[in-house]
Design an enzyme around this catalytic site. Structure first.
Site, PDB file in Angstrom:
ATOM      1  N   TYR A  94      11.116   0.998  -2.083  1.00  0.00           N
ATOM      2  CA  TYR A  94      11.352   0.788  -0.822  1.00  0.00           C
ATOM      3  C   TYR A  94      12.746   1.147  -0.483  1.00  0.00           C
ATOM      4  CZ  TYR A  94      13.072  -1.371   4.289  1.00  0.00           C
ATOM      5  OH  TYR A  94      13.590  -1.530   4.737  1.00  0.00           O
ATOM      6  N   GLU A  95      13.932   1.071  -1.577  1.00  0.00           N
ATOM      7  CA  GLU A  95      14.096   1.411  -0.880  1.00  0.00           C
ATOM      8  C   GLU A  95      14.776   2.500  -2.019  1.00  0.00           C
ATOM      9  OE1 GLU A  95      16.902  -1.574  -3.698  1.00  0.00           O
ATOM     10  OE2 GLU A  95      16.931  -2.676  -1.299  1.00  0.00           O
TER      11      GLU A  95
ATOM     12  N   TYR B  68      13.193 -10.198  -1.645  1.00  0.00           N
ATOM     13  CA  TYR B  68      12.457  -8.972  -1.005  1.00  0.00           C
ATOM     14  C   TYR B  68      11.400  -9.805  -0.725  1.00  0.00           C
ATOM     15  CZ  TYR B  68       8.230  -5.624  -1.915  1.00  0.00           C
ATOM     16  OH  TYR B  68       7.116  -4.705  -1.573  1.00  0.00           O
ATOM     17  N   VAL B  69      10.130  -9.388   0.910  1.00  0.00           N
ATOM     18  CA  VAL B  69       9.104 -10.227   0.380  1.00  0.00           C
ATOM     19  C   VAL B  69       8.369  -8.986   0.873  1.00  0.00           C
ATOM     20  CG1 VAL B  69       7.570 -11.110   3.116  1.00  0.00           C
ATOM     21  CG2 VAL B  69      10.364 -11.781   2.129  1.00  0.00           C
TER      22      VAL B  69
ATOM     23  N   GLY C  92       8.861 -10.444   8.580  1.00  0.00           N
ATOM     24  CA  GLY C  92       8.407 -11.061  10.498  1.00  0.00           C
ATOM     25  C   GLY C  92       7.712 -12.520   9.606  1.00  0.00           C
TER      26      GLY C  92
ATOM     27  N   ILE D  32       9.429 -15.899   5.955  1.00  0.00           N
ATOM     28  CA  ILE D  32       9.386 -16.033   4.321  1.00  0.00           C
ATOM     29  C   ILE D  32      10.952 -15.412   3.809  1.00  0.00           C
ATOM     30  CG2 ILE D  32       9.172 -15.523   2.355  1.00  0.00           C
ATOM     31  CD1 ILE D  32       6.065 -15.349   4.048  1.00  0.00           C
ATOM     32  N   GLY D  33      11.695 -14.396   4.755  1.00  0.00           N
ATOM     33  CA  GLY D  33      13.539 -14.308   3.785  1.00  0.00           C
ATOM     34  C   GLY D  33      14.347 -14.652   4.627  1.00  0.00           C
TER      35      GLY D  33
ATOM     36  N   ASN E 280      19.557   1.051   6.045  1.00  0.00           N
ATOM     37  CA  ASN E 280      19.020  -0.104   5.522  1.00  0.00           C
ATOM     38  C   ASN E 280      19.014  -1.441   7.033  1.00  0.00           C
ATOM     39  OD1 ASN E 280      16.276  -2.258   5.585  1.00  0.00           O
ATOM     40  ND2 ASN E 280      16.629  -2.336   3.722  1.00  0.00           N
TER      41      ASN E 280
ATOM     42  N   TYR F 236      20.498  -9.447   8.714  1.00  0.00           N
ATOM     43  CA  TYR F 236      22.044 -10.180   8.019  1.00  0.00           C
ATOM     44  C   TYR F 236      22.682 -10.459   8.749  1.00  0.00           C
ATOM     45  CZ  TYR F 236      19.705  -9.129   3.828  1.00  0.00           C
ATOM     46  OH  TYR F 236      19.023  -8.763   2.217  1.00  0.00           O
TER      47      TYR F 236
END
Length: 153
Positions: A8-9, A76-77, A83, A86-87, A114, A121
């Protein structure tokens, strides 16, 4: 999931750690890191059969200005579970554990591109140390680390 996060990153070529190293470093008598795993019941498992669907990896550090701190290395989720809070729950648990250990701050890094994570955040009350104070995250590794370690005082 560590490799999924790296993909992902867009840095999957940077993952060099083996499972045995993670087990030793995170689950020994004196661990270098701690982890929180998000898990769902089997009836909500992923299409690949996974019930572990997210994690946070963190460790304790120290600020010479503010004292005890906790550093969240990873949050990470899996995409299909994003959405759903969970994160936020994982990050909240790291914050709770940090406060219980006497920490005054939670630190972490976010890639500049990102935007979804940056917005998340910021919505949690976090602030951007780089833009506000100008600090840059630095690293020394590999041959440079060995060379640095060999220098005399």
């Amino acid at each position: 999931m560590i490799l999924e996060l790296a993909v992902y990153e867009k840095v999957e070529d940077q993952v060099k750690i083996a499972q045995k190293d993670l087990e030793q470093d995170g689950f020994s008598k004196n661990p270098f890191f701690h982890a929180i795993i998000a898990e769902v019941p089997e009836e909500h498992q992923t299409k690949d059969g996974h019930t572990k669907i997210g994690y946070s990896l963190y460790f304790y550090t120290y600020s010479s200005w503010k004292g005890r701190a906790v550093y969240m290395e990873d949050l990470y989720v899996m995409p299909e579970f994003r959405g759903k809070g969970i994160g936020k729950a994982l990050m909240s648990k790291v914050a709770q554990l940090g406060l219980a250990a006497g920490c005054t701050q939670l630190n972490f890094a976010v890639l500049d591109w990102n935007r979804p994570s940056l917005d998340f955040y910021l919505s949690q009350g976090c602030w951007d140390v780089t833009s506000d104070l100008g600090y840059h995250c630095m690293r020394c590794e590999g041959e440079a680390l060995h060379t640095l370690a060999q220098r005399d005082l």
